[in-house]
Design an enzyme around this catalytic site. Sequence first.
Site, PDB file in Angstrom:
ATOM      1  N   GLY A 133       3.198  65.398  15.072  1.00 45.98           N
ATOM      2  CA  GLY A 133       1.576  66.709  14.467  1.00 45.98           C
ATOM      3  C   GLY A 133       1.820  68.091  15.267  1.00 45.98           C
ATOM      4  CD  GLN A 191       1.725  72.966  17.717  1.00 45.80           C
ATOM      5  OE1 GLN A 191       1.249  71.872  17.055  1.00 45.80           O
ATOM      6  NE2 GLN A 191       2.655  72.667  18.636  1.00 45.80           N
ATOM      7  CB  CYS A 194       3.207  70.540  22.890  1.00 48.54           C
ATOM      8  SG  CYS A 194       2.091  71.526  22.268  1.00 48.54           S
ATOM      9  CG  LEU A 195       6.719  70.146  18.159  1.00 53.75           C
ATOM     10  CD1 LEU A 195       6.100  69.860  16.793  1.00 53.75           C
ATOM     11  CD2 LEU A 195       7.718  69.536  18.163  1.00 53.75           C
ATOM     12  CG  HIS A 209      -1.918  67.306  21.400  1.00 54.76           C
ATOM     13  ND1 HIS A 209      -1.152  67.525  22.891  1.00 54.76           N
ATOM     14  CD2 HIS A 209      -1.477  68.454  20.776  1.00 54.76           C
ATOM     15  CE1 HIS A 209      -0.254  68.402  22.821  1.00 54.76           C
ATOM     16  NE2 HIS A 209      -0.404  68.690  21.715  1.00 54.76           N
ATOM     17  CD  GLU A 210      -1.368  68.377  17.027  1.00 51.80           C
ATOM     18  OE1 GLU A 210      -1.342  69.362  16.922  1.00 51.80           O
ATOM     19  OE2 GLU A 210      -0.299  67.686  16.838  1.00 51.80           O
ATOM     20  CG  HIS A 261      -2.158  72.525  19.481  1.00 56.01           C
ATOM     21  ND1 HIS A 261      -1.489  73.608  20.081  1.00 56.01           N
ATOM     22  CD2 HIS A 261      -1.837  71.663  19.594  1.00 56.01           C
ATOM     23  CE1 HIS A 261      -0.146  73.195  20.939  1.00 56.01           C
ATOM     24  NE2 HIS A 261      -0.437  72.046  20.307  1.00 56.01           N
TER      25      HIS A 261
HETATM   26 NI    NI Z   1       0.876  70.347  21.089  1.00 54.68          NI
END
Ligand code: NI
Length: 174
Positions: free
Chosen positions: A45, A50, A87-88, A129-130, A133
């Site tokens: 995701g 991000q 998380c990226l 999670h998203e 963000h």
């Molecule tokens: Ni993340």
Amino acid sequence: MGYDIRTYGDPVLAAVADEVENIDGKLVRLSQAMLQAMYKAPGLGLAAPQIGVQKQIFVYDIDGEPITLINPRIVESSGEWVYDEGCLSIPGLYVEMLRPKQVLLEALDINGNDIRVEADELLARLFQHELDHLNGVLMFDRMTDDQRKQALIEYRKLADGELPRGEKRHIGLK
Ligand code: NI
């Protein structure tokens, strides 16, 4: 041309994203660029902040189908589930976290249709999670104090290249 994924410390990750007002060609291109960045990473995701865009949009793919959600809201949540979250924007760090197990999410799809998704376990976790963000919230903000102390030490090592490339660190829930 692609977007770089912003990592922890970048102020855009701590900002609240703006609601999307128009679903137009520009937004469709943004969603395609986000999917491209997500697959390249690779990740399950990705939220617009991000890649440095402060708009309420995220993309995901957990079963082979790319999906874009706009102006998402969690309207119900229930249960509890522990999962090792990554998380990226915090590459290499996996942190065990307790969150609701099920959520009901309302959003617009890329065609502007209202949609409701009942999600459980992994999908519910991805949504939460998203959504974080889009509200400027990162995993560090959700950790216990002990986890955060440990996580910051390990993340610093990962970010400074003191650990081999691709190395992972898991932080358990105590
Ligand atoms: Ni993340």
